[in-house]
Design a protein around this motif. Structure first.
Motif, PDB file in Angstrom:
ATOM      1  N   ALA A  52      34.759  65.438  26.276  1.00  0.00           N
ATOM      2  CA  ALA A  52      34.448  64.796  27.510  1.00  0.00           C
ATOM      3  C   ALA A  52      33.991  65.489  28.680  1.00  0.00           C
ATOM      4  O   ALA A  52      32.544  65.416  29.416  1.00  0.00           O
ATOM      5  CB  ALA A  52      35.431  63.725  28.126  1.00  0.00           C
ATOM      6  N   VAL A  53      34.528  66.738  28.675  1.00  0.00           N
ATOM      7  CA  VAL A  53      34.517  67.348  30.203  1.00  0.00           C
ATOM      8  C   VAL A  53      32.632  68.299  29.115  1.00  0.00           C
ATOM      9  O   VAL A  53      32.101  68.373  30.456  1.00  0.00           O
ATOM     10  CB  VAL A  53      35.251  68.353  30.286  1.00  0.00           C
ATOM     11  CG1 VAL A  53      34.893  69.937  31.504  1.00  0.00           C
ATOM     12  CG2 VAL A  53      36.550  68.034  31.374  1.00  0.00           C
ATOM     13  N   ARG A  56      26.600  69.544  29.686  1.00  0.00           N
ATOM     14  CA  ARG A  56      26.035  69.974  29.298  1.00  0.00           C
ATOM     15  C   ARG A  56      25.092  68.853  29.671  1.00  0.00           C
ATOM     16  O   ARG A  56      23.957  69.364  29.980  1.00  0.00           O
ATOM     17  CB  ARG A  56      25.908  69.614  28.146  1.00  0.00           C
ATOM     18  CG  ARG A  56      26.768  70.634  27.109  1.00  0.00           C
ATOM     19  CD  ARG A  56      26.776  72.437  27.008  1.00  0.00           C
ATOM     20  NE  ARG A  56      25.612  72.168  26.729  1.00  0.00           N
ATOM     21  CZ  ARG A  56      24.743  72.746  25.507  1.00  0.00           C
ATOM     22  NH1 ARG A  56      25.088  74.431  26.402  1.00  0.00           N
ATOM     23  NH2 ARG A  56      23.560  73.157  24.638  1.00  0.00           N
ATOM     24  N   TRP A  57      25.239  67.437  30.271  1.00  0.00           N
ATOM     25  CA  TRP A  57      24.539  66.347  30.610  1.00  0.00           C
ATOM     26  C   TRP A  57      23.741  66.975  32.050  1.00  0.00           C
ATOM     27  O   TRP A  57      23.219  66.848  32.335  1.00  0.00           O
ATOM     28  CB  TRP A  57      24.886  65.262  30.165  1.00  0.00           C
ATOM     29  CG  TRP A  57      24.404  63.710  30.751  1.00  0.00           C
ATOM     30  CD1 TRP A  57      22.861  63.090  30.826  1.00  0.00           C
ATOM     31  CD2 TRP A  57      24.956  63.231  31.721  1.00  0.00           C
ATOM     32  NE1 TRP A  57      22.568  62.846  30.712  1.00  0.00           N
ATOM     33  CE2 TRP A  57      23.981  62.194  31.878  1.00  0.00           C
ATOM     34  CE3 TRP A  57      26.660  63.116  32.275  1.00  0.00           C
ATOM     35  CZ2 TRP A  57      23.936  60.913  32.416  1.00  0.00           C
ATOM     36  CZ3 TRP A  57      26.472  61.837  32.737  1.00  0.00           C
ATOM     37  CH2 TRP A  57      25.462  61.152  34.039  1.00  0.00           C
ATOM     38  N   SER A  74      28.854  80.534  36.421  1.00  0.00           N
ATOM     39  CA  SER A  74      29.920  80.305  37.286  1.00  0.00           C
ATOM     40  C   SER A  74      30.842  79.103  36.891  1.00  0.00           C
ATOM     41  O   SER A  74      31.974  79.219  37.222  1.00  0.00           O
ATOM     42  CB  SER A  74      29.937  80.573  38.215  1.00  0.00           C
ATOM     43  OG  SER A  74      29.406  79.544  38.708  1.00  0.00           O
ATOM     44  N   PHE A  75      30.479  78.160  35.911  1.00  0.00           N
ATOM     45  CA  PHE A  75      30.745  77.525  35.863  1.00  0.00           C
ATOM     46  C   PHE A  75      32.047  77.083  35.447  1.00  0.00           C
ATOM     47  O   PHE A  75      33.699  76.951  35.619  1.00  0.00           O
ATOM     48  CB  PHE A  75      30.236  76.392  35.570  1.00  0.00           C
ATOM     49  CG  PHE A  75      30.549  74.925  35.803  1.00  0.00           C
ATOM     50  CD1 PHE A  75      30.664  74.087  36.410  1.00  0.00           C
ATOM     51  CD2 PHE A  75      31.272  74.055  33.858  1.00  0.00           C
ATOM     52  CE1 PHE A  75      31.365  72.051  35.880  1.00  0.00           C
ATOM     53  CE2 PHE A  75      31.513  72.609  34.383  1.00  0.00           C
ATOM     54  CZ  PHE A  75      31.983  72.544  34.219  1.00  0.00           C
ATOM     55  N   ALA A 110      29.153  76.772  21.742  1.00  0.00           N
ATOM     56  CA  ALA A 110      27.633  77.066  22.594  1.00  0.00           C
ATOM     57  C   ALA A 110      27.299  78.377  23.344  1.00  0.00           C
ATOM     58  O   ALA A 110      26.079  78.126  22.853  1.00  0.00           O
ATOM     59  CB  ALA A 110      27.657  76.351  24.389  1.00  0.00           C
ATOM     60  N   VAL A 111      28.126  79.710  23.772  1.00  0.00           N
ATOM     61  CA  VAL A 111      27.499  80.582  23.887  1.00  0.00           C
ATOM     62  C   VAL A 111      26.666  81.099  22.534  1.00  0.00           C
ATOM     63  O   VAL A 111      25.911  81.846  22.823  1.00  0.00           O
ATOM     64  CB  VAL A 111      28.090  80.915  24.693  1.00  0.00           C
ATOM     65  CG1 VAL A 111      28.017  82.605  24.735  1.00  0.00           C
ATOM     66  CG2 VAL A 111      29.077  80.872  25.781  1.00  0.00           C
ATOM     67  N   ALA A 112      27.587  80.798  21.605  1.00  0.00           N
ATOM     68  CA  ALA A 112      26.928  82.114  20.041  1.00  0.00           C
ATOM     69  C   ALA A 112      26.041  80.460  19.995  1.00  0.00           C
ATOM     70  O   ALA A 112      24.954  81.562  19.734  1.00  0.00           O
ATOM     71  CB  ALA A 112      27.964  81.012  19.050  1.00  0.00           C
ATOM     72  N   TRP A 113      25.496  79.753  20.333  1.00  0.00           N
ATOM     73  CA  TRP A 113      24.301  79.244  19.400  1.00  0.00           C
ATOM     74  C   TRP A 113      23.443  79.288  20.841  1.00  0.00           C
ATOM     75  O   TRP A 113      21.685  79.307  20.022  1.00  0.00           O
ATOM     76  CB  TRP A 113      24.548  77.567  19.629  1.00  0.00           C
ATOM     77  CG  TRP A 113      23.360  76.619  19.603  1.00  0.00           C
ATOM     78  CD1 TRP A 113      22.024  75.913  20.679  1.00  0.00           C
ATOM     79  CD2 TRP A 113      22.915  76.554  17.962  1.00  0.00           C
ATOM     80  NE1 TRP A 113      21.771  75.674  19.877  1.00  0.00           N
ATOM     81  CE2 TRP A 113      22.001  75.622  18.194  1.00  0.00           C
ATOM     82  CE3 TRP A 113      23.579  76.484  16.605  1.00  0.00           C
ATOM     83  CZ2 TRP A 113      21.124  74.639  16.991  1.00  0.00           C
ATOM     84  CZ3 TRP A 113      22.935  76.045  15.742  1.00  0.00           C
ATOM     85  CH2 TRP A 113      21.675  75.491  15.806  1.00  0.00           C
TER      86      TRP A 113
END
Length: 136
Positions: free
Chosen positions: A14-15, A20-21, A29-30, A125-128
């Motif tokens: 969920a986080v 992403r949303w 920095s998130f 997500a970083v890899a994608w």
């Protein structure tokens, strides 16, 4: 301890989905900030319990993860996801490392599941996105 772990895994997803949303994850920095906050909870538990013996080692562990977050956030975003997942492994091994420090019994499986799921999602997500490494 399956219920805290299941809730933690769902919360980790969920986080990630919420970040992403709302596009919070577009700010470099998130997730490093998330890792720093994650690492601070054991320090908080030691302070709340008044356990000075646990405070010093927990400050050391938090410093290691905070340092990783800062370095990875600037130079190697994939390491931020790895760092979050590694903190999850630390959570799961917490009782083997001596436990204590005012940490509730349910916390390590709960937080471990959040961290592992979130860390793997961030890593994916970083890899994608192809943002695995940044220029120094």
């Amino acid at each position: 301890m399956l219920v805290p772990a299941a809730i933690g895994a769902a919360l980790g997803l969920a986080v990630f989905a919420f970040a992403r949303w709302q596009r919070y994850d577009r700010d470099a920095s998130f997730y490093p900030t998330v890792l720093i906050v994650i690492a601070s909870y054991y320090v908080l538990f030691a302070v709340m319990a008044g356990d000075r013996a646990a405070l010093v080692p927990q400050l050391g562990v938090a410093l290691v993860f905070a340092t990783l977050a800062v370095i990875a956030g600037r130079h190697a975003p994939r390491l931020v996801g790895i760092g979050i997942a590694l903190h999850g492994l630390y959570d799961l091994a917490f009782h083997l490392l001596g436990g204590g420090g005012g940490v509730p019994e349910w916390w390590p499986p709960f937080c471990g599941a959040i961290d592992i799921v979130l860390g793997l999602a961030v890593l994916g997500a970083v890899a994608w996105s192809g943002r695995g490494e940044r220029a120094a």
